[in-house]
Design a protein around this motif. Structure first.
Motif, short mmCIF file in Angstrom:
data_model
loop_
_atom_site.label_atom_id
_atom_site.label_comp_id
_atom_site.label_asym_id
_atom_site.label_seq_id
_atom_site.Cartn_x
_atom_site.Cartn_y
_atom_site.Cartn_z
N VAL A 116 0.83 -1.21 0.00
CA VAL A 116 0.00 0.00 0.00
C VAL A 116 0.86 1.25 0.00
O VAL A 116 0.35 2.37 0.10
N GLY A 117 2.19 1.08 -0.12
CA GLY A 117 3.11 2.21 -0.02
C GLY A 117 3.22 3.05 -1.27
O GLY A 117 3.77 4.15 -1.23
N GLN A 118 2.72 2.53 -2.40
CA GLN A 118 2.66 3.27 -3.66
C GLN A 118 4.05 3.78 -4.07
O GLN A 118 5.05 3.07 -3.92
N THR A 119 4.14 5.00 -4.55
CA THR A 119 5.41 5.53 -5.05
C THR A 119 6.50 5.52 -3.99
O THR A 119 7.67 5.31 -4.28
N TRP A 120 6.11 5.75 -2.75
CA TRP A 120 7.09 5.84 -1.67
C TRP A 120 7.79 4.50 -1.41
O TRP A 120 8.87 4.48 -0.81
N TYR A 121 7.19 3.41 -1.84
CA TYR A 121 7.75 2.08 -1.60
C TYR A 121 8.02 1.35 -2.92
O TYR A 121 7.91 0.13 -2.99
N SER A 122 8.40 2.08 -3.94
CA SER A 122 8.59 1.49 -5.26
C SER A 122 10.03 1.13 -5.55
O SER A 122 10.39 0.88 -6.70
N PHE A 123 10.87 1.08 -4.53
CA PHE A 123 12.29 0.84 -4.74
C PHE A 123 12.60 -0.65 -4.75
O PHE A 123 11.93 -1.45 -4.10
N GLY A 124 13.66 -1.01 -5.46
CA GLY A 124 14.01 -2.41 -5.61
C GLY A 124 14.35 -3.10 -4.31
O GLY A 124 14.12 -4.30 -4.14
N TRP A 125 14.91 -2.35 -3.36
CA TRP A 125 15.29 -3.00 -2.10
C TRP A 125 14.10 -3.37 -1.23
O TRP A 125 14.23 -4.14 -0.30
N GLU A 126 12.92 -2.84 -1.53
CA GLU A 126 11.72 -3.29 -0.82
C GLU A 126 11.41 -4.74 -1.23
O GLU A 126 11.19 -5.61 -0.38
N SER A 127 11.40 -4.98 -2.54
CA SER A 127 11.15 -6.33 -3.03
C SER A 127 12.26 -7.28 -2.60
O SER A 127 12.00 -8.45 -2.29
N LEU A 128 13.49 -6.80 -2.58
CA LEU A 128 14.61 -7.65 -2.17
C LEU A 128 14.46 -8.07 -0.72
O LEU A 128 14.68 -9.24 -0.38
N LEU A 129 14.07 -7.15 0.14
CA LEU A 129 13.87 -7.50 1.55
C LEU A 129 12.75 -8.52 1.70
O LEU A 129 12.86 -9.46 2.50
N LEU A 130 11.69 -8.36 0.92
CA LEU A 130 10.58 -9.31 1.01
C LEU A 130 10.98 -10.68 0.47
O LEU A 130 10.61 -11.71 1.05
N GLU A 131 11.71 -10.72 -0.63
CA GLU A 131 12.12 -12.00 -1.19
C GLU A 131 13.05 -12.74 -0.23
O GLU A 131 12.87 -13.94 0.05
N VAL A 132 14.04 -12.02 0.29
CA VAL A 132 14.98 -12.64 1.23
C VAL A 132 14.27 -12.98 2.54
O VAL A 132 14.52 -14.04 3.14
N GLY A 133 13.38 -12.11 2.98
CA GLY A 133 12.64 -12.37 4.21
C GLY A 133 11.75 -13.59 4.11
O GLY A 133 11.58 -14.33 5.08
N PHE A 134 11.19 -13.83 2.93
CA PHE A 134 10.37 -15.03 2.73
C PHE A 134 11.24 -16.29 2.84
O PHE A 134 10.84 -17.27 3.48
N LEU A 135 12.41 -16.28 2.24
CA LEU A 135 13.29 -17.45 2.32
C LEU A 135 13.78 -17.67 3.75
O LEU A 135 14.01 -18.81 4.17
N ALA A 136 13.93 -16.59 4.51
CA ALA A 136 14.39 -16.72 5.89
C ALA A 136 13.41 -17.52 6.74
O ALA A 136 13.81 -18.13 7.74
#
Length: 479
Positions: A116-136
Motif C-alpha cells: 500500500v506504499g505506492q510511489t514511496w515504496y517502489s524501490f528495488g530493495w523493498e522487493s529484495l527485503l521481502l524475497e529474502v525475508g520469505f526465504l528466511a
C-alpha cells in the motif's frame, strides 16, 4: 536426511538471520516514523484512497481489510519489536515452528506496508527485503541444521541481484562500456554521502578501474557462487568488499547491506566456527523438509520471468512479477546522469510574492540543499521524501501525484510533513506562499572548497513551481 542440511553453515546462518532482522528493524522504524505524512489517512498519497481502487489480489495487504493510522503505527512498531527480538536471537530460543511463525509474521507485516506504499515504496530493495525475508522463514533455527536447498536459493537471489545489475549497465548507458560512468556517478547519484565529494575527486584512471572492477564483480564473480568451496567463499567475499565500497560512497538505503548479508550466507565459516553444535547436526523434521522442498519448487517455477527478463534485450530493472514479491528482478543505474539538478523549496510570509522577496529555504535531511552543508550518512535508514525529490528534479512527471499535496501541507504547517524535514524556516506560522526553483548542482573543486567552505556550487536553472497559496481552505491539520 544427511543430504538435507549443512551443519557447517550454522554460523553463517546465525550471522545472516541476525543481520537480516537488523535490516527489518530499520525498515519498520522508518515506516513508523514517516508514514503519516506520506501514506497516512491525511498523507500525500493516503492508503484509504489507494485501496478503494486497487483490489486485494493486486496488492495483498492487511490494510486492504481495514485501515487507520493507529493500526498502521501498531503494525510498524510491532514489526520493529519483533525484528529487534529476532536480531537478539529470540528465534533460536523457541521451537522451530514458532521461529518460522515469527519470521513469517515479520514478512507479512512488511508485505502489507509495501503493497500500500505506492510511489514511496517502489524501490528495488523493498522487493529484495521481502524475497529474502520469505526465504528466511524456511532457514530454520538453532534446533536444526541449515537447509541446503534454502542456502542455494539465497545464492540464487544474490546472483540475480548482481548479474542483473551488471547486465543492465552493459546494455544501457555507453559510459559503462567506455568505463567513464564514475566520472559523473558520485556527483549525480540520488543521495550522496559524506565521502562522495572525495570519491568524485579521485583520479580519472582510478574511476576507470572502479568501472572495470564493477563489471567483473557483477558479471563474472556471481557465477562462482555456484562453485565448490572455497571458491564460492572467495566470490562472496569479493562481493562484500565491492558493496562496502558502495556503502562508503553513497546512501542506498539497505540495498548494499542486504547484498552483503546475502553474500555472507555463501561463506563457509567452518574454519572460524569450528565444529557445529550438536543441535545443528540434528535431523530436520519431515514436515519441515517437505515445506522446504515445496518452497524450492515454487521459487524455481517463479524464476521463469526474472530469467527471461535477464536474457532479454529489453531488460527492465527492479520488477516484481507477483504481488507477494517472492521472486523479482533487480538492477540499478542502467543510465547515469551527467549533471545534477535539485528542486529547492522556499516559502515567504510576504503578502505579495516578488522574485526578490524574503524567500526562505526549507532544509531536507539528506538531499543536497545548502551548498556549505556536507552530505550526511543515513543508509541503511531510508529517507523516502528525499529520494523522491531526486526523481522530481529529473522530471516533474515523477512528482505529479505527490508534489502538489506536499506543497499544500507546507502551506498548512502540517506537523507530520515538517517532521520529515531538517529545517523549517517558519517555526511560528506557515508561509503565505511556497515556490520551488530548479538548480544545477556540482561538487566544488578543491580550491573552491578551501576558499568558500562550500561542498556544492549551484546555479539557478528555472522556476519549477510558481509562488502558490493554500488553495484548498477545507484542508486542516490532522488531529
Amino acid at each position: 536426511m544427511d543430504w538435507f542440511t549443512a551443519p557447517g553453515y550454522w554460523l553463517g546462518r546465525l550471522v545472516f538471520q541476525r543481520a537480516l532482522a537488523g535490516v527489518y528493524l530499520f525498515a519498520f522504524v522508518g515506516a513508523a516514523l514517516q508514514f503519516r505524512a506520506l501514506i497516512g489517512a491525511r498523507g500525500m498519497l493516503p492508503v484509504p484512497r489507494y485501496v478503494r481502487y486497487v483490489p486485494f489480489r493486486r496488492a495483498p495487504s492487511l490494510f486492504q481489510l481495514h485501515y487507520c493510522d493507529r493500526l498502521f503505527a501498531g503494525c510498524a512498531w510491532a514489526g520493529a519489536l519483533l525484528a529487534a527480538a529476532l536480531a537478539a536471537g529470540a528465534g533460536d530460543e523457541v521451537p522451530l515452528a514458532v521461529a518460522m511463525v515469527m519470521w513469517a509474521l515479520l514478512w507479512l507485516l512488511y508485505l502489507s506496508i509495501v503493497n500500500v506504499g505506492q510511489t514511496w515504496y517502489s524501490f528495488g530493495w523493498e522487493s529484495l527485503l521481502l524475497e529474502v525475508g520469505f526465504l528466511a522463514v524456511f532457514l530454520g533455527n538453532a534446533r536444526t541444521g541449515p537447509p541446503v536447498l534454502v542456502l542455494w536459493l539465497l545464492r540464487w537471489v544474490l546472483f540475480r541481484v548482481e548479474f542483473g545489475a551488471g547486465l543492465i549497465k552493459i546494455r544501457g548507458d555507453s559510459c559503462w562500456r567506455k568505463l567513464t560512468c564514475l566520472h559523473f556517478h558520485h556527483e549525480t547519484q540520488p543521495m550522496p554521502g559524506p565521502l562522495s565529494w572525495f570519491f568524485h575527486h579521485l583520479p580519472g584512471p582510478l574511476h576507470r578501474v572502479e568501472c572495470a572492477a564493477n563489471h567483473v564483480t557483477q558479471l563474472a564473480v556471481p557465477v562462482l557462487l555456484f562453485t565448490p568451496q572455497p571458491v564460492a567463499s572467495y566470490a562472496a567475499g569479493t562481493i562484500v568488499v565491492t558493496q562496502l565500497w558502495l556503502v562508503l560512497s553513497g546512501n542506498f538505503a539497505w540495498l548494499n547491506w542486504l547484498t552483503i548479508i546475502l553474500a555472507l550466507s555463501a561463506v563457509d565459516f567452518t574454519g572460524l566456527a569450528g565444529a557445529p553444535p550438536a543441535s545443528a547436526s540434528r535431523a530436520a523434521p519431515v514436515w519441515f523438509a517437505v515445506l522446504v522442498c515445496a518452497v524450492t519448487v515454487l521459487v524455481l517455477v517463479l524464476s521463469r520471468h526474472p530469467v527471461l527478463n535477464m536474457i532479454s534485450r529489453r531488460q527492465v530493472m527492479n520488477r516484481s512479477f507477483d504481488p507477494l514479491h517472492l521472486v523479482n528482478t533487480y538492477g540499478a543505474f542502467g543510465t547515469v546522469g551527467r549533471i545534477r539538478e535539485e528542486v529547492v523549496v522556499e516559502g515567504t510570509a510576504d503578502r505579495v510574492p516578488h522574485a526578490d522577496g524574503d524567500w526562505r529555504e526549507y532544509g531536507f535531511r539528506g538531499k543536497p540543499g545548502e551548498p556549505r552543508r556536507l552530505p550526511r550518512q543515513f543508509a541503511p535508514y531510508h529517507l523516502r521524501l528525499d529520494w523522491l525529490m531526486w526523481f522530481a528534479a529529473l522530471s516533474p512527471g515523477y512528482a505529479r501525484d505527490w508534489f502538489g499535496p506536499f506543497v499544500e501541507r507546507l502551506l498548512a504547517g502540517d506537523r507530520d510533513t515538517l517532521r520529515l524535514l531538517r529545517h523549517n524556516p517558519f517555526p511560528d506560522a506557515p508561509p503565505r506562499y511556497v515556490r520551488a526553483l530548479l538548480y544545477r548542482y556540482r561538487f566544488t573543486t578543491w580550491r573552491e572548497l578551501r576558499e568558500t567552505g562550500a561542498w556544492w556550487h549551484r546555479t539557478l536553472v528555472r522556476e519549477y513551481l510558481p509562488p502558490t497559496r493554500l488553495a484548498d481552505a477545507a484542508w486542516s491539520e490532522p488531529e
